[in-house]
Enzyme design. Structure first.
Site, short mmCIF file in Angstrom:
data_model
loop_
_atom_site.label_atom_id
_atom_site.label_comp_id
_atom_site.label_asym_id
_atom_site.label_seq_id
_atom_site.Cartn_x
_atom_site.Cartn_y
_atom_site.Cartn_z
N GLU A 480 30.70 36.73 43.46
CA GLU A 480 30.64 38.18 43.64
C GLU A 480 29.38 38.63 44.38
OE1 GLU A 480 33.40 39.73 39.97
OE2 GLU A 480 31.29 39.36 39.53
N GLU A 544 38.94 33.20 37.88
CA GLU A 544 38.90 33.92 36.61
C GLU A 544 40.27 34.56 36.37
OE1 GLU A 544 35.71 36.78 36.46
OE2 GLU A 544 34.30 35.40 37.42
#
Length: 1019
Positions: A480, A544
């Site tokens: 991220e 994820e």
């Protein structure tokens, strides 16, 4: 390629001097450290080859000394107030406090622990600062000053001595005996200095000045507690003057037609320190037999020399995989020019290959499924995790069919990788890079080339320290942080350095700088669309998914039905392993789990309990959804094909490298009372990825109400973690069901009386033998104490509160009594008093004295768009806390999370049914229930329905659970809360990812259901 290497390596050179005039080193994005050793594999000397056999064995070496333990400590909120000369040897620190190293200082009484997710904690009015990379707050930047003394063993005289700091957050300066040694930026990777010139005989003084925030904090914006200090081990090790500086092992395999493997072994060893020498290696198998050995002369002048050993082929090698972690032992030996052994080091070696072939990730030539989990390093000490706790983590993972861990979002303690090598766990190793707080647009640090030095440094240090671990099968460039030129450079550099492992980076999407398409929290439709595409080359592996926050993990089976059907979909990693919470005690002596916002002033930056999304609690107590993970992840799956004169079961072996003949199938046929009518054991031969059929004898038992076939698989021998007692897979099939579940109620007649409230139509009283069983009226229930997922699901809490179903009431419009039957027509009112639907309650006594309660609820669909449940709720005295039921258990289950439960007869308590999630919420539900009873020592209320229903019994009221933000706020009033549900919504995973799927929500339509209540008094 040479020009590319030069350019990329140039980016790694720390340029602290460029920023020295403008700001201190800790405020410069160019400064990755000063005077440090080049990153390398772990080369600590070993005293003997025996020490190589166990993780952490180098700690037993005579040439290793830990500096962990008590240090003197001073803390200040402001760099200007720090003790500037504390590193001087004559500086008096006797009055300073002691602090434990390793361990974050916020967990030892200093500073402010802050939990945020995707923002910079210092970018806040509390610190009078706006993000402005590379600058961080100055006036509020906490500084910890650490000091301790040590004495170098006499046997180390004349040797080269290295100081290693495994992890210090976020920046520190280092002195030894009052002399400046260097500094380091980057909190999750080892930093080393040769300290020989600074040492003296007798007592030595080491001093470290640690800053909470630094320019490096802009690359450490991970979803975890932002804490500070010396987080991991500090130690010394001693080498000869001429020493092994680094080594690189390559150990691949080639699969042969007969299913065996030929190993490919390569080794290079870098020696520094000048002079002629020889370096040799010996590779031995698990039994200690020598497999390979070779010796090379090196002419290591001041610039160092490298021994490139002859590539070797090892026929019939025992390949390493997560299922079979076969390891060899590599001992590397350095001898001086006289042939004297001066140093030995080495590691475990696993022969395995990793590649992407035909859009699939393959290990040892075989496509695998990633049954993974993300793991933060977390314990009561903060980001410091003991060896014992790491071993507990890996045992729990292996026992619950997890085969991969993603090190989110930084390199982990070195001991963790040694455990993964030993016990068999695939690893995604991730660079300590996340600049989430800058966003993914033009301000992203991924696009700012002035941050290339820092990106490259963190990538290189990850690779060099961990390159020899077989468990690491994928490198991750970070998390991220947007995508741009810096990640394009790190991708190219890492691909050039290591051609044996694929690379991934989620923010790359389908750009060139990722080998795996690894999105997060995508929908099933997105996954299916990718699987159908013909223009893709990458496997689809979710980095994820299935956000395990609170009562969660709904819909997991749907994910895996799709994954098992589509070869390009190869699984993913659940977010995440452990709740990042701390055990605290309130002023009244009650303990609770803390989370973001629980420390510091009211306006402290916080993302609340979003840090509590583990499959296990912080103390490693499993949450109920871990059992669902184990069940869905299991590698042996069966299907009932037919049952009549015999039972036919189809068995699919989802193992990648294991024949089912390594497991024993135990089967039994049971009735509704749990009585075993038939049982046996079978040994099944079935190759990996293959399917076979098993025939079992049937049982003729016409008297039985229900019959079930239970299958369990156990190892035939004890392993490193799993024993013959462990159940690795199980399934259950219904052979005969009861068309009417009320047949399970007793036939003995009770003297029952009841009353209906003429104003509300609710059941006001239910007595048997003069004993009252209801503590509150039994009324319609449409709401549940909101789960974390309910709060984010678009069909969840927001709608429920808008509709007012969180506090409904009933108003009789017509009531009719005919003999013993009562029929009440009611309006159902929302919280604001508006009509949201109508319900008709019919109370009809039964021949055995039971009371049948029939309910028809018709919602006003102009108002009601979603409900949490539809059923009845009431309260009983907590003396009725003994619970028995026949249904799916004995684990919390919901419509979309019930694979782990097996139909059976279970005894429990209301207290045991309540699971203490960090933030209290709906819990304890059981599905597919035929009957349930609630009893004290003499009396019981038994409930059944014609078709299976859901129920829960907990020791708190719904409003108390719903209002509580922590478990110490749960107050008891002496009553249990009982829910009898015709239907209840699933739990989904909406805190991140999909909400409850339509098929698992309660239909908004007229619904009729009936419960039969049988109150029995012991005589």
């Amino acid at each position: 390629m040479k020009r590319l290497s030069a350019l990329l390596l140039g980016a790694l050179i720390p340029l602290c001097s460029m920023a020295q005039n403008a700001a201190p080193e800790w405020q410069s994005q160019y400064c990755t450290g000063m005077n440090k050793l080049e990153p390398h594999a772990y080369v600590q000397p070993y005293s003997s080859v025996d020490d190589l056999q166990q993780p952490g064995g180098y700690e037993h070496s005579a040439y290793y000394m830990t500096l962990d333990g008590k240090w003197k400590f001073h803390w200040t909120k402001n760099p200007d107030r720090r003790p500037k000369d504390f590193y001087q040897t004559d500086y008096a620190v006797q009055g300073w406090a002691d602090i434990n190293v390793p361990g974050n200082w916020e967990r030892q009484g200093y500073g402010l622990p802050i939990y945020v997710n995707d923002t910079y904690e210092f970018d806040d009015k509390l610190f009078h600062f706006k993000k402005n990379p590379p600058l961080v707050p100055y006036a509020e930047n906490e500084v910890g000053s650490y000091r301790r003394t040590f004495t170098v063993p006499a046997a180390w005289k004349g040797r080269r001595i290295v100081l290693c700091c495994e992890g210090v957050r976020s920046f520190f300066y280092l002195w030894v005996n009052g002399k400046y040694v260097g500094c380091n930026m980057g909190s999750k990777m080892p930093s080393e200095w040769e300290v020989t010139p600074y040492l003296r005989d007798g007592e030595n003084v080491i001093a470290m000045e640690v800053y909470r925030w630094s320019a490096g904090s802009y690359l450490e914006c991970q979803d975890f507690w932002r804490m500070s200090g010396i987080e991991q081990d500090v130690y010394l090790y001693a080498t000869p003057v001429q020493y092994i500086a680094d080594y690189n092992v390559s150990a691949g395999v080639d699969r042969q037609e007969n299913g065996t493997y030929n190993g490919r072994f390569g080794l290079s060893v870098r020696v520094k320190g000048g002079g002629d020498a020889t370096v040799s290696y010996a590779l031995t198998d698990a039994g200690g037999a020598e497999v390979l050995a070779e010796e090379k002369a090196v002419h290591a002048k001041d610039s160092g020399g490298t021994a490139e050993f002859t590539p070797q082929t090892v026929p019939g090698v025992a390949a390493w995989s997560a299922e079979h972690p076969n390891l060899y032992t590599l001992l590397v030996t350095l001898k001086d020019k006289n042939g004297k052994v001066t140093e030995q080091t080495g590691s475990k070696v696993g022969f395995r290959s990793v590649e992407i072939k035909d859009r699939q990730l393959c290990v040892n030539g075989v496509p695998i499924l990633v049954k993974g989990v993300n793991r933060h390093e977390h314990s009561e000490r903060g980001r410091t995790v003991s060896k014992e706790l790491m071993e507990q983590d890996i045992r729990l993972m292996k026992q619950n069919n997890i085969n991969l861990v993603r090190c989110s979002h930084y390199v982990n303690d070195p001991y963790w990788y040694q455990l993964c090598d030993k016990y068999g766990l695939y690893v995604i190793d991730e660079a300590n890079i996340e600049s989430h707080g800058m966003g993914y647009g033009k301000e992203s640090l991924a696009k700012d080339s002035t941050w290339l030095t820092a990106h490259m440094d963190r990538t290189r240090r990850m690779y060099e320290r961990s390159k020899n671990h077989p468990s690491i099968i994928i490198w991750s460039l970070g998390n991220e942080a947007g995508n741009g030129t810096n990640f394009e450079h790190t991708y190219r550099w890492l691909k050039q350095k290591d051609a044996t492992r694929p690379l991934q980076y989620e923010r790359s999407g389908e750009n060139f700088n990722t080998d795996i398409y690894c999105p997060m929290y995508t929908s099933l439709s997105h996954m299916e669309a990718y699987a159908k595409r013909t223009d893709t080359t990458r496997p689809y592996i979710l980095c994820e998914y299935l956000h395990a926050m609170g009562n969660s993990c709904g819909g997991m089976k749907d994910y895996w039905d799709l994954i098992e059907r589509e070869p390009v979909l190869q699984g993913g990693s659940i977010w995440d392993w452990v709740d990042q919470s701390f055990r605290e005690i309130d002023k009244d002596g009650n303990w609770y789990w803390s989370y973001g916002g629980d420390y510091g002033p009211k306006d402290v930056p916080s993302f609340g309990n979003f840090c509590c999304n583990g499959l296990v609690a912080a103390d490693r107590t499993p949450h109920p959804h871990l059992q669902e993970v184990k069940k869905v992840y299991q590698n042996i799956k069966t299907e009932l094909v037919a049952h009549g004169k015999e039972i036919t079961v189809k068995v699919r072996n989802w193992f990648d490298f294991t024949n089912l003949n390594e497991y024993q199938l135990d089967w039994r046929i049971v009735d509704e009372n749990g009585k075993s009518l038939s049982h046996g054991t079978q040994h099944v031969d079935c190759a990996p990825h293959e399917t076979t059929t098993v025939i079992l004898p049937a049982v003729c038992s016409p008297a039985a109400g229900e019959l079930y076939l239970d299958l369990e698989w156990h190892p035939i021998r004890d392993g490193l973690i799993l024993t013959r007692e462990n159940t690795v897979a199980y399934d259950q099939f219904c052979l005969k069901s009861a068309p009417d579940c009320t047949v399970f109620l007793p036939r003995e007649k009770q003297h029952v009386s009841y009353k209906v409230d003429p104003e509300t139509g609710a059941l006001l009283s239910l007595k048997s033998g003069g004993r009252e069983f209801l503590a509150t009226p039994m009324a319609l229930s449409l709401y549940r104490p909101a789960t974390d997922n309910d709060g984010r699901d678009r069909f969840g809490l927001r709608l429920w509160r808008e509709e007012g179903i969180d506090s409904i009431s009933q108003r009789v419009t017509k009531i009719v009594r005919s003999k013993d039957v009562t029929r009440a027509e009611t309006e159902i009112l929302g919280r604001k008093g508006n009509v949201i639907g109508r319900a008709v309650f019919t109370y009809r006594p039964q021949k055995n004295g039971a009371l049948a309660v029939r309910t028809t609820f018709t919602p006003d669909t102009a108002v009601i768009k979603s409900v949490a449940r539809i059923g009845l709720a009431f309260r009983m005295n907590d003396s009725f806390g003994k619970v028995e039921y026949y249904g799916r258990g004995d684990v919390e289950t919901y419509n979309d999370r019930k694979q782990a439960g097996r139909i059976g007869r279970y005894r429990t308590t209301a207290e045991a049914m309540f699971h203490y999630y960090v933030k209290p919420q709906a819990t304890g539900n059981r599905t597919d229930v035929r009957w349930a009873s609630f009893s004290d020592t003499k009396n019981r209320l038994m409930v059944a329905a014609r078709s299976p229903f859901q129920f829960s019994a907990v020791p708190f009221s719904d409003p108390v659970i719903d209002r509580a933000t922590h478990i110490n706020q749960l107050s008891r009033d002496g009553l249990l809360t009982i829910h009898l549900d015709a239907d209840q919504s699933g739990v989904g995973t909406a805190t991140c990812g999909p909400g409850v799927a339509a098929q698992y929500r309660v239909p908004i339509q007229s619904t009729t259901f009936e419960f039969v209540l049988y109150p029995a008094v012991s005589r």
